[in-house]
Scaffold this motif. Structure first.
Motif, short mmCIF file in Angstrom:
data_model
loop_
_atom_site.label_atom_id
_atom_site.label_comp_id
_atom_site.label_asym_id
_atom_site.label_seq_id
_atom_site.Cartn_x
_atom_site.Cartn_y
_atom_site.Cartn_z
N ALA A 16 0.98 -2.56 62.18
CA ALA A 16 1.05 -1.17 62.62
C ALA A 16 1.07 -1.08 64.14
O ALA A 16 1.81 -0.28 64.73
CB ALA A 16 -0.11 -0.37 62.04
N LYS A 17 0.27 -1.91 64.79
CA LYS A 17 0.26 -1.92 66.26
C LYS A 17 1.61 -2.38 66.81
O LYS A 17 2.15 -1.79 67.74
CB LYS A 17 -0.85 -2.85 66.77
N LYS A 18 2.16 -3.43 66.23
CA LYS A 18 3.44 -3.99 66.69
C LYS A 18 4.60 -3.01 66.50
O LYS A 18 5.49 -2.92 67.33
CB LYS A 18 3.76 -5.28 65.95
N PHE A 19 4.61 -2.30 65.37
CA PHE A 19 5.71 -1.40 65.05
C PHE A 19 5.41 0.06 65.35
O PHE A 19 6.23 0.92 65.06
CB PHE A 19 6.08 -1.55 63.56
N ASP A 20 4.23 0.33 65.91
CA ASP A 20 3.80 1.69 66.18
C ASP A 20 3.91 2.54 64.91
O ASP A 20 4.47 3.64 64.90
CB ASP A 20 4.63 2.30 67.32
N ALA A 21 3.38 1.99 63.83
CA ALA A 21 3.47 2.63 62.51
C ALA A 21 2.16 3.35 62.16
O ALA A 21 1.09 2.97 62.62
CB ALA A 21 3.78 1.57 61.45
N LYS A 22 2.30 4.34 61.33
CA LYS A 22 1.14 5.06 60.79
C LYS A 22 0.59 4.28 59.61
O LYS A 22 1.33 3.75 58.80
CB LYS A 22 1.55 6.46 60.33
N ILE A 23 -0.73 4.23 59.52
CA ILE A 23 -1.40 3.57 58.40
C ILE A 23 -1.95 4.62 57.44
O ILE A 23 -2.57 5.60 57.86
CB ILE A 23 -2.56 2.67 58.88
N TYR A 24 -1.68 4.38 56.16
CA TYR A 24 -2.30 5.16 55.09
C TYR A 24 -3.26 4.22 54.38
O TYR A 24 -2.85 3.18 53.88
CB TYR A 24 -1.26 5.66 54.08
N LEU A 25 -4.52 4.56 54.38
CA LEU A 25 -5.55 3.77 53.72
C LEU A 25 -5.93 4.51 52.45
O LEU A 25 -6.40 5.65 52.50
CB LEU A 25 -6.74 3.61 54.65
N LEU A 26 -5.70 3.87 51.29
CA LEU A 26 -5.86 4.54 50.00
C LEU A 26 -6.83 3.77 49.10
O LEU A 26 -6.71 2.55 48.95
CB LEU A 26 -4.50 4.64 49.30
N HIS A 27 -7.75 4.50 48.49
CA HIS A 27 -8.62 3.93 47.47
C HIS A 27 -8.45 4.74 46.19
O HIS A 27 -8.50 5.98 46.22
CB HIS A 27 -10.09 3.97 47.89
N VAL A 28 -8.24 4.04 45.09
CA VAL A 28 -8.11 4.70 43.79
C VAL A 28 -9.41 4.48 43.02
O VAL A 28 -9.80 3.33 42.77
CB VAL A 28 -6.91 4.17 42.98
N ILE A 29 -10.07 5.56 42.67
CA ILE A 29 -11.29 5.51 41.89
C ILE A 29 -10.88 5.46 40.43
O ILE A 29 -10.30 6.42 39.91
CB ILE A 29 -12.20 6.72 42.16
N GLU A 30 -11.17 4.34 39.79
CA GLU A 30 -10.78 4.18 38.38
C GLU A 30 -11.65 5.04 37.48
O GLU A 30 -12.79 5.36 37.81
CB GLU A 30 -10.93 2.71 37.96
N ASP A 31 -11.10 5.38 36.34
CA ASP A 31 -11.83 6.13 35.33
C ASP A 31 -13.14 5.39 35.03
O ASP A 31 -13.12 4.19 34.80
CB ASP A 31 -10.97 6.23 34.06
N PRO A 32 -14.25 6.09 35.03
CA PRO A 32 -15.54 5.42 34.78
C PRO A 32 -15.61 4.64 33.47
O PRO A 32 -16.43 3.75 33.32
CB PRO A 32 -16.55 6.57 34.77
N ILE A 33 -14.71 4.90 32.53
CA ILE A 33 -14.72 4.17 31.26
C ILE A 33 -14.54 2.66 31.51
O ILE A 33 -15.03 1.83 30.76
CB ILE A 33 -13.65 4.72 30.28
N VAL A 34 -13.86 2.31 32.60
CA VAL A 34 -13.66 0.91 32.97
C VAL A 34 -15.00 0.23 33.21
O VAL A 34 -15.17 -0.95 32.95
CB VAL A 34 -12.76 0.80 34.22
N TYR A 35 -15.96 1.01 33.72
CA TYR A 35 -17.26 0.45 34.07
C TYR A 35 -18.31 0.59 32.96
O TYR A 35 -19.44 0.18 33.13
CB TYR A 35 -17.81 1.14 35.33
N MET A 36 -17.94 1.16 31.84
CA MET A 36 -18.90 1.44 30.78
C MET A 36 -19.77 0.25 30.38
O MET A 36 -20.98 0.41 30.22
CB MET A 36 -18.21 2.04 29.55
N PRO A 37 -19.23 -0.96 30.21
CA PRO A 37 -20.11 -2.07 29.84
C PRO A 37 -21.25 -2.30 30.83
O PRO A 37 -22.35 -2.66 30.46
CB PRO A 37 -19.18 -3.28 29.81
N MET A 38 -20.99 -2.02 32.12
CA MET A 38 -22.03 -2.19 33.13
C MET A 38 -23.14 -1.16 32.96
O MET A 38 -24.27 -1.39 33.35
CB MET A 38 -21.45 -2.03 34.54
N PHE A 39 -22.80 0.00 32.42
CA PHE A 39 -23.75 1.10 32.37
C PHE A 39 -24.25 1.41 30.96
O PHE A 39 -24.77 2.49 30.71
CB PHE A 39 -23.11 2.36 32.98
#
Length: 157
Positions: A28-51
């Motif tokens: 991004a610095k070299k190309f003077d580009a904009k950065i999009y930082l994205l996090h996808v919160i998965e459906d909590p069902i994925v974590y069900m065994p942990m909980f």
């Protein structure tokens, strides 16, 4: 001439995502580009065994965690040199990464590989692998270890 004005960094906040972020920031610095930082919160069902024996945290806890991590993911020194936007969404990581990339017309996706455990990879598949196969733009995959670029002025003699 390659024009790179928009770079998407999907992050799961793993070590591999951090390595990918370092590459994306430098590009991004070299190309003077904009950065999009994205996090996808998965459906909590994925974590069900942990909980199974614990109460599932409310979705607001996942959102607050994501927002805090995104705000602090890129070093302050780098933030001053970059145009940047952060976003979190609820959904399926690879699907929402691809949707976001298309919607924002990004030029490059920089993603870390092996963000999940081996077992999760077998059960769910690799998000990075699916993004590489389905993305409409180039995808740079980055491993946490391995060849790292060194600026010539920084190389040790």
């Amino acid at each position: 001439m390659i024009e790179m004005k928009k770079i998407l960094i999907p992050t799961d906040f793993s070590e591999t995502s951090q390595a990918a972020t370092q590459y994306a920031v430098e590009l991004a610095k070299k190309f003077d580009a904009k950065i999009y930082l994205l996090h996808v919160i998965e459906d909590p069902i994925v974590y069900m065994p942990m909980f199974e024996s614990y109460a599932m945290p409310p979705k607001e806890d996942f959102e607050s965690f994501a927002e805090t991590r995104l705000d602090n993911w890129i070093l302050d020194d780098d933030k001053g040199e970059l145009e940047m936007e952060t976003k979190w969404v609820h959904g399926n990581p690879f699907v929402d990464i691809l949707k976001f990339a298309k919607k924002e017309d990004v030029d490059l996706i920089v993603v870390g590989t092996h963000g999940r455990s081996f077992t999760a990879h077998l059960l769910l598949g690799s998000v990075a692998e699916k993004v590489v196969r389905k993305a409409s733009c180039p995808v740079l995959t980055v491993r946490p270890q391995g060849h790292q670029f060194i600026h010539p002025g920084m190389a040790e003699d």
